[in-house]
Motif scaffolding. Structure first.
Motif, PDB file in Angstrom:
ATOM      1  N   VAL A 372      -8.316 -15.402  -9.924  1.00  8.05           N
ATOM      2  CA  VAL A 372      -8.770 -14.165  -9.275  1.00  8.05           C
ATOM      3  C   VAL A 372      -8.726 -14.364  -7.762  1.00  8.05           C
ATOM      4  O   VAL A 372      -9.345 -15.298  -7.235  1.00  8.05           O
ATOM      5  CB  VAL A 372     -10.209 -13.797  -9.709  1.00  8.05           C
ATOM      6  N   GLY A 373      -7.989 -13.506  -7.095  1.00 11.63           N
ATOM      7  CA  GLY A 373      -7.871 -13.598  -5.643  1.00 11.63           C
ATOM      8  C   GLY A 373      -8.274 -12.303  -4.971  1.00 11.63           C
ATOM      9  O   GLY A 373      -8.165 -11.224  -5.569  1.00 11.63           O
ATOM     10  N   ILE A 374      -8.730 -12.419  -3.743  1.00  9.69           N
ATOM     11  CA  ILE A 374      -9.059 -11.209  -2.970  1.00  9.69           C
ATOM     12  C   ILE A 374      -8.344 -11.265  -1.625  1.00  9.69           C
ATOM     13  O   ILE A 374      -7.975 -12.360  -1.143  1.00  9.69           O
ATOM     14  CB  ILE A 374     -10.581 -11.049  -2.748  1.00  9.69           C
ATOM     15  N   ALA A 375      -8.161 -10.116  -1.041  1.00 12.78           N
ATOM     16  CA  ALA A 375      -7.508 -10.032   0.273  1.00 12.78           C
ATOM     17  C   ALA A 375      -8.040  -8.807   0.995  1.00 12.78           C
ATOM     18  O   ALA A 375      -8.570  -7.885   0.373  1.00 12.78           O
ATOM     19  CB  ALA A 375      -5.996  -9.921   0.101  1.00 12.78           C
ATOM     20  N   ASN A 376      -7.901  -8.821   2.315  1.00 10.51           N
ATOM     21  CA  ASN A 376      -8.297  -7.627   3.069  1.00 10.51           C
ATOM     22  C   ASN A 376      -7.460  -7.489   4.328  1.00 10.51           C
ATOM     23  O   ASN A 376      -6.732  -8.402   4.727  1.00 10.51           O
ATOM     24  CB  ASN A 376      -9.793  -7.662   3.418  1.00 10.51           C
ATOM     25  N   GLY A 377      -7.580  -6.325   4.939  1.00 11.05           N
ATOM     26  CA  GLY A 377      -6.945  -6.071   6.227  1.00 11.05           C
ATOM     27  C   GLY A 377      -7.901  -5.271   7.093  1.00 11.05           C
ATOM     28  O   GLY A 377      -8.695  -4.471   6.579  1.00 11.05           O
ATOM     29  N   ASN A 378      -7.847  -5.503   8.406  1.00  9.02           N
ATOM     30  CA  ASN A 378      -8.695  -4.780   9.358  1.00  9.02           C
ATOM     31  C   ASN A 378      -7.793  -4.101  10.379  1.00  9.02           C
ATOM     32  O   ASN A 378      -6.849  -4.732  10.864  1.00  9.02           O
ATOM     33  CB  ASN A 378      -9.614  -5.720  10.140  1.00  9.02           C
ATOM     34  N   GLY A 379      -8.113  -2.857  10.732  1.00  6.37           N
ATOM     35  CA  GLY A 379      -7.275  -2.181  11.709  1.00  6.37           C
ATOM     36  C   GLY A 379      -8.056  -1.324  12.677  1.00  6.37           C
ATOM     37  O   GLY A 379      -9.261  -1.117  12.523  1.00  6.37           O
ATOM     38  N   GLY A 380      -7.335  -0.817  13.679  1.00  4.31           N
ATOM     39  CA  GLY A 380      -7.978  -0.038  14.724  1.00  4.31           C
ATOM     40  C   GLY A 380      -8.882  -0.939  15.536  1.00  4.31           C
ATOM     41  O   GLY A 380      -8.617  -2.130  15.705  1.00  4.31           O
ATOM     42  N   ASP A 381      -9.964  -0.387  16.056  1.00  3.16           N
ATOM     43  CA  ASP A 381     -10.888  -1.253  16.803  1.00  3.16           C
ATOM     44  C   ASP A 381     -11.955  -1.789  15.842  1.00  3.16           C
ATOM     45  O   ASP A 381     -13.126  -1.471  15.967  1.00  3.16           O
ATOM     46  CB  ASP A 381     -11.497  -0.532  18.011  1.00  3.16           C
ATOM     47  N   HIS A 382     -11.453  -2.609  14.880  1.00  3.90           N
ATOM     48  CA  HIS A 382     -12.315  -3.139  13.820  1.00  3.90           C
ATOM     49  C   HIS A 382     -12.927  -1.958  13.085  1.00  3.90           C
ATOM     50  O   HIS A 382     -14.134  -1.907  12.846  1.00  3.90           O
ATOM     51  CB  HIS A 382     -13.403  -4.044  14.411  1.00  3.90           C
ATOM     52  N   GLN A 383     -12.067  -1.044  12.689  1.00  9.44           N
ATOM     53  CA  GLN A 383     -12.491   0.281  12.250  1.00  9.44           C
ATOM     54  C   GLN A 383     -12.046   0.597  10.829  1.00  9.44           C
ATOM     55  O   GLN A 383     -12.824   1.126  10.046  1.00  9.44           O
ATOM     56  CB  GLN A 383     -11.900   1.301  13.232  1.00  9.44           C
ATOM     57  N   PHE A 384     -10.777   0.290  10.520  1.00  6.20           N
ATOM     58  CA  PHE A 384     -10.234   0.592   9.191  1.00  6.20           C
ATOM     59  C   PHE A 384     -10.161  -0.697   8.382  1.00  6.20           C
ATOM     60  O   PHE A 384      -9.574  -1.685   8.840  1.00  6.20           O
ATOM     61  CB  PHE A 384      -8.847   1.204   9.296  1.00  6.20           C
ATOM     62  N   PHE A 385     -10.719  -0.667   7.198  1.00  2.00           N
ATOM     63  CA  PHE A 385     -10.739  -1.869   6.373  1.00  2.00           C
ATOM     64  C   PHE A 385     -10.191  -1.547   4.989  1.00  2.00           C
ATOM     65  O   PHE A 385     -10.576  -0.549   4.380  1.00  2.00           O
ATOM     66  CB  PHE A 385     -12.167  -2.409   6.235  1.00  2.00           C
ATOM     67  N   GLY A 386      -9.316  -2.425   4.514  1.00  3.31           N
ATOM     68  CA  GLY A 386      -8.824  -2.311   3.151  1.00  3.31           C
ATOM     69  C   GLY A 386      -9.111  -3.610   2.419  1.00  3.31           C
ATOM     70  O   GLY A 386      -9.037  -4.687   3.013  1.00  3.31           O
ATOM     71  N   ALA A 387      -9.454  -3.517   1.148  1.00  2.84           N
ATOM     72  CA  ALA A 387      -9.734  -4.708   0.342  1.00  2.84           C
ATOM     73  C   ALA A 387      -9.034  -4.566  -1.005  1.00  2.84           C
ATOM     74  O   ALA A 387      -8.817  -3.446  -1.483  1.00  2.84           O
ATOM     75  CB  ALA A 387     -11.233  -4.873   0.140  1.00  2.84           C
ATOM     76  N   MET A 388      -8.677  -5.694  -1.571  1.00  6.83           N
ATOM     77  CA  MET A 388      -7.944  -5.654  -2.829  1.00  6.83           C
ATOM     78  C   MET A 388      -8.283  -6.880  -3.663  1.00  6.83           C
ATOM     79  O   MET A 388      -8.565  -7.950  -3.117  1.00  6.83           O
ATOM     80  CB  MET A 388      -6.438  -5.605  -2.515  1.00  6.83           C
TER      81      MET A 388
END
Lengths: 392, 389
Positions: A372-388
């Protein structure tokens, strides 16, 4: 009604370097696409749609630069759209490709992109333009001093030290040395990090990610497509996005939605992804994490937000070896964003690396037995976050 | 229909021309989002996710979604952005509802005109080695497309004037307070050449605009007993090649591909006979002619006869661009999403002055990029299943 399961069947990472003079922008995209398609053993005619991953146009100096990538990704007369959520773009693009399939509209989708951050002149000059032109742009804000302010608040609230930050760099560089796709692969020491020059206190040169040029691509398919063709795949079992405020001033002081020290929207993005994947105790259920941390200090609040540590405990747990390869839950075994950052695809590579881990195909930086693995991304001014969440 | 859950449009708000400087861009975006929510009789608390579309270069910002996210209610919500085209935000919003993982989506796009020169902004989107120094902007690419069509179909230049007259007459009826362009053919012929074969009066001036839509799944609609939505019966979207030299600009294969996808989903074999109206891309009248063919309304050999019969005019069998289209009001970047919102309003019986009586289904076409590189087609119907009308 349950939506169709979606699997990852191919991954491509180009060579990431400071400069890729050998490849034009479309060439870089094509390089990654060719690798992903070979990995998935599919042809362009098989692909039903393409999601193009590209963050600010200004980074490549071409407006709507995705248009120039159409032929590189084989999208002519096919479904094609572009995603941009800043640094989160890569994970948002994988999510958008996921929605193409989970909706029932498509069975096989390519997501791909590239960036030439290393050749953009100065990424901070470009990134200053993400802020409000009247108030914050003129400070001048950049992503480094923005996250330095977060680091200062994290120090204030939780006692993080600059040596703790240096330990993140040492860990991730050690991991990157095992990963042939990483950009910065030279190991370092706490002393060397501490001796590097300040960029924006408490962030020093070695606490910063590099400016990388390179491309990434992934092929996603429906369970039906995968089963019918008896393909090898790993599965996307959790997807979540969440956003914070635009104005940094709204994240400081008391009584506001959240504190700039933390990453409340990242926590909520993970909460959504975990709920979907049925993960109730990430510290016990997650085997490996590829967290988006372009500066060493941000890895701590990402670990906290992912639920891999009690808030503020991650620096101590790092010292105890929890997050290194061989530890309880390795974080960024690829070396992470701190060692490679071609912004348009960086967050995509976080999922790709987590997928390779649960697939058992991560090579020298493989985490043994990862399922089981997780990942994320952050964008904008530490504003948009995605997780998977990805699972074998 | 392949979707896991059928999506529909339950709210729309269109500001096709915004003048004055009394509101900031953030306020305009807030107003349009709230207006769409009000039209859907929802509040932001009912919204599961948001998809927005803005253009960094038009907005003068990198990652223009950032400033908009507060205005659309994005804080602590799942928000994505499709800068490739405003109509792509509709596609992604619909796909997200169709997964069944989101019950609702708010879709928002905007297009300011404060940039010093839109043509210069567009020139930056040309490839930096060959096309940028021509210099190529969208109007130039549309002119090349018009010239190619004029060469391939000898009646296209004359028919183009008829398209303009039709759309602007319809636009004057639909938006009498906003319409400023002439429908007089002689005045159009006499206006100065800008990009051969286009004359100044053959394109509407760029205006600022904004549009928002609320999408919901069938389960949400049933639970809330929403007014009859415009159900999405089929969707298609496709791109053509980037280099104009790789394309035959007298044809629209990308639009044909997008239409084929949408019609296959909707089970449409005779689109012209099955729907009540259409809104299509018409930055230039030549684009509307190409759309007639690529959307299978009629082959190019029949354009003249069908137009003479009034088929595509108000009161005709298949009225096209009852709103006046981009020939009347052209908020550049969000024009594509406005075409879809106009059809959704028609199908919902909420199109106002230009409402087509008893409209129950329609086809929307949005296009973006040089010479219609991107094309999106949506088939909307008051009926969730079965016959479209």
């Amino acid at each position: 009604m349950t939506s169709p399961r979606v699997g990852i069947i191919g991954i491509g990472q180009s060579a990431f370097r400071s400069r890729r003079d050998d490849a034009s922008y479309p060439d870089l995209v094509r390089e990654a696409v060719a690798l992903a398609m070979r990995d998935a053993n599919v042809e362009f005619d098989d692909l039903e749609a393409v999601v193009y991953s590209l963050s600010p146009d200004a980074m490549v100096g071409i407006g709507n630069a995705e248009r120039l990538g159409v032929d590189a990704v084989g999208a002519r007369n096919k479904r094609f759209l572009r995603i941009n959520t800043g640094g989160a773009t890569g994970i948002s693009s994988v999510a958008a490709a996921y929605y193409h399939i989970a909706s029932g509209a498509c069975d096989i989708v390519l997501t791909a992109g590239a960036d030439k951050v290393g050749e953009c002149g100065d990424s901070q000059t470009v990134l200053n333009k993400i802020w409000d032109p009247t108030y914050e742009r003129q400070l001048p804000l950049g992503t480094i001093n923005m996250l330095a302010m977060s680091g200062v608040r994290y120090m204030h609230h939780y006692g993080m030290t600059e040596e703790d930050m240096a330990r993140v760099v040492v860990k991730n560089r050690r991991h990157a040395a095992l990963n042939p796709n990483a950009h910065l692969r030279k190991e370092t020491t706490i002393e060397e990090v501490m001796a590097s020059r300040y960029i924006s206190w408490p962030i020093k040169l070695f606490d910063c990610c590099p400016q990388s040029s390179g491309g990434g691509a992934m092929v996603l398919a429906s369970e039906k497509y995968i089963r019918e063709r008896k393909l090898d795949a790993v599965w996307i079992t959790g997807v979540g996005h969440c956003s914070e405020t635009y104005y940094l001033g709204d994240r400081m002081g008391t009584g506001f939605t959240a504190d700039h020290a933390d990453a409340f929207a990242l926590r909520n993005a993970f909460t959504r992804a975990y709920r979907m994947a049925g993960i109730t105790n990430p510290r016990e259920q997650v085997d490996v994490a590829e967290l988006y941390s372009p500066f060493s200090n941000t890895e701590f609040h990402a670990i906290d937000a992912a639920g891999l540590a009690e808030v503020g405990r991650s620096p101590a747990m790092l010292r105890e070896g929890y997050f290194q390869i061989g530890g309880k839950t390795p974080v960024c075994p690829s070396g992470g964003t701190l060692c490679t950052n071609a912004i348009a695809v960086t967050a995509m590579m976080r999922i790709a690396e987590a997928a390779l881990q649960v697939w058992g195909r991560a090579g020298g930086h493989q985490v043994k037995g990862a399922r089981v693995g997780i990942a994320n991304g952050n964008g904008g001014d530490h504003q948009f976050f995605g997780a998977m969440v990805v699972e074998a | 229909m392949p979707y896991n859950i059928q999506p529909g449009v339950i709210g729309c708000a269109i500001e096709p021309s915004i003048s004055g400087v009394r509101r900031s861009l953030e306020e305009i975006i807030y107003d349009i989002a709230q207006a769409a929510l009000a039209d859907a009789r929802l509040t932001i608390d009912d919204i599961d996710g948001i998809v927005v579309a803005g253009n960094d270069q038009y907005d003068g910002r990198a990652i223009s979604i950032m400033a908009a996210s507060g205005s659309v209610g994005g804080v602590d919500r799942d928000i994505l952005s499709t800068p490739s085209a405003s109509e792509h935000a509709f596609v992604l919003g619909a796909l997200r509802v169709a997964t069944g993982q989101f019950r609702t989506q708010l879709v928002v796009a905007w297009s300011p005109t404060e940039a010093h020169s839109l043509a210069e902004v567009q020139r930056l989107a040309a490839d930096p080695y060959y096309h940028r120094r021509l210099p190529l902007d969208e109007l130039s690419s549309h002119a090349l497309q018009a010239a190619a069509l004029g060469h391939a179909a000898t009646d296209a230049d004359e028919l183009a004037l008829s398209v303009i007259a039709k759309n602007r007459a319809q636009g004057a009826h639909a938006y009498p307070d906003l319409c400023t362009v002439t429908a007089n053919t002689d005045a159009i012929r006499a206006s100065r050449p800008i990009r051969w074969p286009l004359r100044e009066a053959m394109v509407a001036p760029a205006v600022s605009g904004a549009v928002a839509m609320v999408l919901a799944g069938a389960d949400f609609v049933a639970e809330r007993r929403s007014e009859a939505p415009a159900w999405i019966r089929g969707m298609g979207w496709a791109t053509e090649a980037s280099f104009l030299g790789d394309r035959d600009l007298s044809r629209a294969p990308g639009l044909e591909a997008a239409a084929a996808q949408a019609y296959a989903e909707a089970g449409l074999t005779d689109p012209a006979g099955a729907v009540d109206l259409a809104e299509v891309a018409d930055d230039t009248p030549y684009q509307e002619l190409l759309a007639y063919e690529a959307l299978r309304f009629c082959p190019r050999g029949q354009w003249g006869r069908r137009m003479a019969e009034g088929t595509f005019a108000r009161g005709g069998r298949l009225p096209v661009n009852l709103s006046g289209g981009a020939q009347t009001l052209n908020p550049v970047y969000c024009t594509g999403l406005i075409r879809i919102a106009e059809v959704a309003n028609q199908v919902r019986g909420r199109a106002g002055r230009h409402q087509q009586p008893n409209a129950r289904s329609g086809i929307a076409h949005g296009a973006s990029g040089f010479a219609m590189q991107y094309n999106t087609v949506a088939v909307l119907s008051r009926m969730p299943t079965g016959a479209l009308s």
